[in-house]
Scaffold this motif. Structure first.
Motif, PDB file in Angstrom:
ATOM      1  N   LEU A  86      26.078  41.774 -18.015  1.00  0.00           N
ATOM      2  CA  LEU A  86      26.506  40.594 -18.759  1.00  0.00           C
ATOM      3  C   LEU A  86      25.278  39.966 -19.401  1.00  0.00           C
ATOM      4  O   LEU A  86      24.308  39.617 -18.723  1.00  0.00           O
ATOM      5  CB  LEU A  86      27.181  39.589 -17.828  1.00  0.00           C
ATOM      6  N   LEU A  87      25.295  39.838 -20.728  1.00  0.00           N
ATOM      7  CA  LEU A  87      24.203  39.219 -21.472  1.00  0.00           C
ATOM      8  C   LEU A  87      24.637  37.828 -21.907  1.00  0.00           C
ATOM      9  O   LEU A  87      25.690  37.666 -22.542  1.00  0.00           O
ATOM     10  CB  LEU A  87      23.838  40.070 -22.694  1.00  0.00           C
ATOM     11  N   THR A  88      23.848  36.828 -21.583  1.00  0.00           N
ATOM     12  CA  THR A  88      24.145  35.462 -22.015  1.00  0.00           C
ATOM     13  C   THR A  88      22.821  34.727 -22.221  1.00  0.00           C
ATOM     14  O   THR A  88      21.755  35.222 -21.853  1.00  0.00           O
ATOM     15  CB  THR A  88      25.014  34.726 -20.973  1.00  0.00           C
ATOM     16  N   GLU A 102      20.609  28.958 -28.230  1.00  0.00           N
ATOM     17  CA  GLU A 102      21.274  30.000 -27.445  1.00  0.00           C
ATOM     18  C   GLU A 102      21.841  31.089 -28.350  1.00  0.00           C
ATOM     19  O   GLU A 102      21.728  32.297 -28.061  1.00  0.00           O
ATOM     20  CB  GLU A 102      22.385  29.379 -26.595  1.00  0.00           C
ATOM     21  N   GLN A 103      22.450  30.671 -29.471  1.00  0.00           N
ATOM     22  CA  GLN A 103      23.008  31.662 -30.388  1.00  0.00           C
ATOM     23  C   GLN A 103      21.901  32.491 -31.050  1.00  0.00           C
ATOM     24  O   GLN A 103      22.070  33.696 -31.291  1.00  0.00           O
ATOM     25  CB  GLN A 103      23.857  30.955 -31.443  1.00  0.00           C
ATOM     26  N   HIS A 104      20.760  31.836 -31.347  1.00  0.00           N
ATOM     27  CA  HIS A 104      19.622  32.569 -31.901  1.00  0.00           C
ATOM     28  C   HIS A 104      19.143  33.635 -30.917  1.00  0.00           C
ATOM     29  O   HIS A 104      18.916  34.803 -31.280  1.00  0.00           O
ATOM     30  CB  HIS A 104      18.495  31.570 -32.210  1.00  0.00           C
ATOM     31  N   ALA A 154      37.302  37.648 -21.431  1.00  0.00           N
ATOM     32  CA  ALA A 154      36.024  36.960 -21.291  1.00  0.00           C
ATOM     33  C   ALA A 154      36.224  35.545 -20.771  1.00  0.00           C
ATOM     34  O   ALA A 154      35.482  35.065 -19.910  1.00  0.00           O
ATOM     35  CB  ALA A 154      35.287  36.943 -22.627  1.00  0.00           C
ATOM     36  N   VAL A 155      37.248  34.849 -21.276  1.00  0.00           N
ATOM     37  CA  VAL A 155      37.536  33.488 -20.813  1.00  0.00           C
ATOM     38  C   VAL A 155      37.911  33.502 -19.337  1.00  0.00           C
ATOM     39  O   VAL A 155      37.466  32.658 -18.546  1.00  0.00           O
ATOM     40  CB  VAL A 155      38.650  32.856 -21.671  1.00  0.00           C
ATOM     41  N   ARG A 166      31.135  30.615 -22.089  1.00  0.00           N
ATOM     42  CA  ARG A 166      29.884  30.597 -22.819  1.00  0.00           C
ATOM     43  C   ARG A 166      29.769  31.868 -23.641  1.00  0.00           C
ATOM     44  O   ARG A 166      30.370  32.902 -23.319  1.00  0.00           O
ATOM     45  CB  ARG A 166      28.693  30.489 -21.856  1.00  0.00           C
ATOM     46  N   LEU A 167      28.998  31.798 -24.694  1.00  0.00           N
ATOM     47  CA  LEU A 167      28.761  32.963 -25.534  1.00  0.00           C
ATOM     48  C   LEU A 167      28.144  34.076 -24.676  1.00  0.00           C
ATOM     49  O   LEU A 167      27.136  33.855 -23.990  1.00  0.00           O
ATOM     50  CB  LEU A 167      27.823  32.601 -26.684  1.00  0.00           C
ATOM     51  N   SER A 168      28.746  35.253 -24.707  1.00  0.00           N
ATOM     52  CA  SER A 168      28.264  36.346 -23.872  1.00  0.00           C
ATOM     53  C   SER A 168      28.609  37.673 -24.515  1.00  0.00           C
ATOM     54  O   SER A 168      29.443  37.759 -25.419  1.00  0.00           O
ATOM     55  CB  SER A 168      28.880  36.267 -22.465  1.00  0.00           C
TER      56      SER A 168
END
Length: 423
Positions: A86-88, A102-104, A154-155, A166-168
């Motif tokens: 899992l990448l976050t 975080e998005q960058h 994912a949710v 969270r974005l992952s």
């Protein structure tokens, strides 16, 4: 192959960290943190988390062909794994910039795993090798694949952890092999295998057989057993048993998995003699220019009848089925042990150039000896001196007077029984 899954995680963490640092979109004076921790343990202003959350046996490689010696337990075969990551990203910057940061980070990390989806010993980011030194030089290759996880799944993953979504991104790492245990003992050999004849037209091979002679310690004389399939060293005769094997022209052909095609033996050099019920031959050092190294081979017989009358056309060439036989390493003599428990084995073929390290094994009793490449052997070691000689040093455990079987195994083929007495 490896035993520490943490080394795979360390490789991926190093890859992402170096790729982000070397990215032209990353600030020159800023250093990201790449952590193997789960998302709820991440902290810092510019942090990426690469968390191993699941491991499973690779179903695509679960039914791989068995090892050459299928009698060995499963623990002696490598375990293929699929690792799920899992990448976050995480940032403790002020609310006005933390989400953008975080998005960058996520974009740069996903590009790094996309651009380096195949990782091996030569993979570099900048001037740095990605794989740790403990993984290099062992044939390890990691295949990184992005997994498609529906948004609803994912949710639910985040909801299960009582954290807001969270974005992952999700990744699968394949070609991970957990190293098997090395063999330290070996079960007793099988000297007889039953076969059944099948009726049919033309030549048919039912089995191969040979005589193996040895002397058991304490026995009044040598004992001879019939090995089926045949087990013959260079210079030993074996018999191909079947039906319809006689003819005006008989050709013996050998097959081996590492040869590009079948090889016909020289009938004179191999002393081929044929009769309707069987063909005998003597194993030579070469066949058709190829070295007859120890191992498992297959043999077939081609038969052709001559013309029935002058001027007539010879009959067709009829080819039999193939049947296995084993070329075994020869142990012609074993010297008396020295005071240091060293013995010299004379026989062959032990070709040190043609046979890699693990393809020559020596057992004393049930213990497997380690191979030394050069120099004097220590207790429990052996060394290949040349193509016809081995130096063996007995292990320390056996007591003086013990009579132990000495077994030489080359490419899965075992020599005829021999014993050595511990001095």
């Amino acid at each position: 192959m490896l035993l520490q899954l943490s080394l795979v995680t360390e490789t991926l963490v190093r890859l992402v960290e170096q790729a982000v640092i070397h990215s032209p979109d990353w600030p020159a004076n800023s250093v990201p943190t790449v952590s193997p921790d789960p998302p709820d343990r991440l902290s810092g202003d510019r942090t990426l988390g690469l968390y191993l959350y699941h491991a499973q046996e690779d179903p695509a490689r679960r039914n791989a062909p068995p090892p050459e010696d299928s009698s060995l337990p499963a623990r002696h075969s490598p375990l293929p794994l699929l690792l799920h990551y899992l990448l976050t990203a995480h940032s403790d910057l002020p609310p006005s910039t933390r989400t953008y940061e975080e998005q960058h980070l996520m974009g740069l990390a996903m590009k790094a795993l996309h651009d380096h989806s195949r990782i091996d010993d030569d993979t570099r980011v900048g001037n740095d090798q990605v794989m740790p030194a403990t993984l290099r030089g062992q044939g390890n290759r990691l295949l990184v694949t992005s997994r498609t996880v529906p948004p609803t799944d994912a949710v639910s993953y985040w909801a299960a952890g009582q954290n807001p979504p969270r974005l992952s991104a999700y990744y699968e790492v394949a070609a991970v092999l957990l190293a098997p245990e090395k063999t330290t003992s070996r079960p007793a050999r099988v000297l007889s295998v039953g076969t059944h004849p099948v009726l049919g037209a033309g030549p048919y091979v039912t089995r191969t057989e040979s005589e193996v002679t040895f002397t058991v310690p304490g026995a009044p004389g040598p004992r001879t057993v019939r090995a089926r399939p045949a087990e013959a060293a260079v210079g030993d005769r074996f018999t191909i048993v079947g039906t319809g094997l006689g003819g005006d022209s008989v050709q013996v052909t050998l097959h081996h998995a590492q040869w590009p095609g079948p090889v016909a033996v020289d009938p004179l050099a191999w002393g081929v003699t044929a009769a309707p019920g069987g063909v005998t031959a003597t194993v030579q050092t070469t066949a058709g220019g190829r070295a007859m190294l120890p191992g498992v081979y297959a043999v077939s017989v081609s038969v052709q009848s001559g013309p029935g009358s002058p001027g007539a056309t010879p009959g067709p060439v009829l080819v039999s089925n193939s049947s296995p036989f084993t070329v075994v390493p020869a142990v012609r003599s074993v010297s008396a042990p020295t005071a240091e428990r060293r013995v010299t084995v004379e026989g062959g073929r032990f070709d040190p150039v043609a046979l890699p390290e693990d393809e020559i094994q020596v057992y004393v009793g049930t213990a497997r000896l380690s191979r030394r490449q050069s120099g004097a052997t220590d207790a429990g070691e052996f060394c290949v001196l040349d193509g016809t000689h081995l130096e063996v040093r007995l292990p320390d455990g056996p007591q003086p007077g013990d009579r132990l079987p000495l077994r030489v195994i080359v490419r899965g083929a075992e020599s005829a029984p021999r014993w050595v007495t511990v001095p």
